[in-house]
Design an enzyme around this catalytic site. Sequence first.
Site, PDB file in Angstrom:
ATOM      1  CD  GLU A 364      32.677  43.865  40.050  1.00 25.85           C
ATOM      2  OE1 GLU A 364      33.260  44.590  40.876  1.00 25.85           O
ATOM      3  OE2 GLU A 364      31.694  44.255  39.375  1.00 25.85           O
ATOM      4  CB  THR A 366      36.790  33.399  43.029  1.00 26.67           C
ATOM      5  OG1 THR A 366      38.209  33.425  43.274  1.00 26.67           O
ATOM      6  CG2 THR A 366      36.536  33.119  41.568  1.00 26.67           C
TER       7      THR A 366
END
Length: 383
Positions: A364, A366
């Site tokens: 979702e 980095t």
Amino acid sequence: MIRDQETLNLLLDTISRFVRERLIPHEAIVADTDRIPDELIQEMRELGLFGLSIPEEHGGMGLTMEEEVLATFEIGYTSPCFRSLFATNNGIGGQGIIIDGSDAQKAHYLPRLATGEIIGSFALTEPDSGSDAASLRTTAVRDGDFYVLNGTKRYITNAPEAGIFTVMARTDPTKKSADGISAFIVEAGTPGLSLGPIDKKMGQKGAHICDVIFEDCRIPAANLIGGKEGVGFKTAMKVLDKGRINIAAVSVGVARRMLDDALRYACERKQFGKPIAEFQLVQAMLADSKAELYAAQCMVVDAARRRDQGLDVGTEAACAKMFASEMCGRVADRAIQIFGGAGYLAEYGIERFYRDVRLFRIFEGTTQIQQLVIARNMIREHS
Ligand code: COS
């Protein structure tokens, strides 16, 4: 805004008991078999966990974001693979429909997502498009009342179990940027949709990912999310804003568990004639973990409250996701250190958490993408 404290407390208490009595005892077996037992999945359905944040009119609990993160703190107190199974329905696999779907799409798909009859999955990433999500190459070409999809999606959580996919694809190949992208609902089993083998991974056994491949996959034009082309990237980003708060919340939940386990071990394990918890260097690791955990928890609740107020939380979601997931990684590392040699053994479970939580800093978005989002927003607001 919490709507009803008493009902919420009851829900949190029920989840907490389910986690302690049913999920924690199954952690090791799920890790060994890479499979969550069917009876546990059925219990999750009965508790309503698949529909926590799906609106009540569509069969869910309709929790506010604040209520949802409090629930996620409890759910996070065990292996994250359990949450992963129902989290996509509440999060990235269902939110595209909730946020931007038409009334007909909501009425058709949300009730089945809410009960857990089907699993929703989010298909954004591709072999050559990860952090640079807007460069995705999957195409969706209009053909009468249909769109024809071609392309490959990669690392798709819950794809092997999914009943529907939210798929981001390029409807306007002349536009290489974000505004050529649209979002679609694609049902599993549609001819032309196939799955790659389940990927072997570092941790989170029991949660599955694989490639999703589209080869001349014809889907009804009515499955274009919101009936509007060119806004699919924005749909994906809005979905991720919410998803990032949830990843931050589960990071807090798992960190609490690891710290509790480390504290218990430190109080029991004796060296040099006394519990290692009495040594100041061990205390420093416990205290640093506690303080960072508290900070992350406050950030998550604040970001959630702001989202409930209808504010733009792009920056706060990225801050919370970045800080909480990194905090969780540090807590995992210190927990192993406190366990010493035992921490390296599978028997104590802490090395499993260490591997499981590594993903929080990657999926979702980095940590580096969160930094980019935060700094960009700061610069935009400044100018
Ligand atoms: N909410 C609503 N709209 C958003 C948004 C958000 N949070 N973020 C961006 N947008 C809009 C922008 O406003 C822009 O619209 P306009 O062109 O109308 O201004 C459009 O989307 C494109 O945004 P931007 O120019 O910022 O896109 P970039 O290609 O530069 O990339 C990043 C943005 C890097 C932030 C994005 O690609 C990203 O989040 N990457 C990580 C992807 C990810 O998390 N993958 C995990 C896979 S899912 S498990």
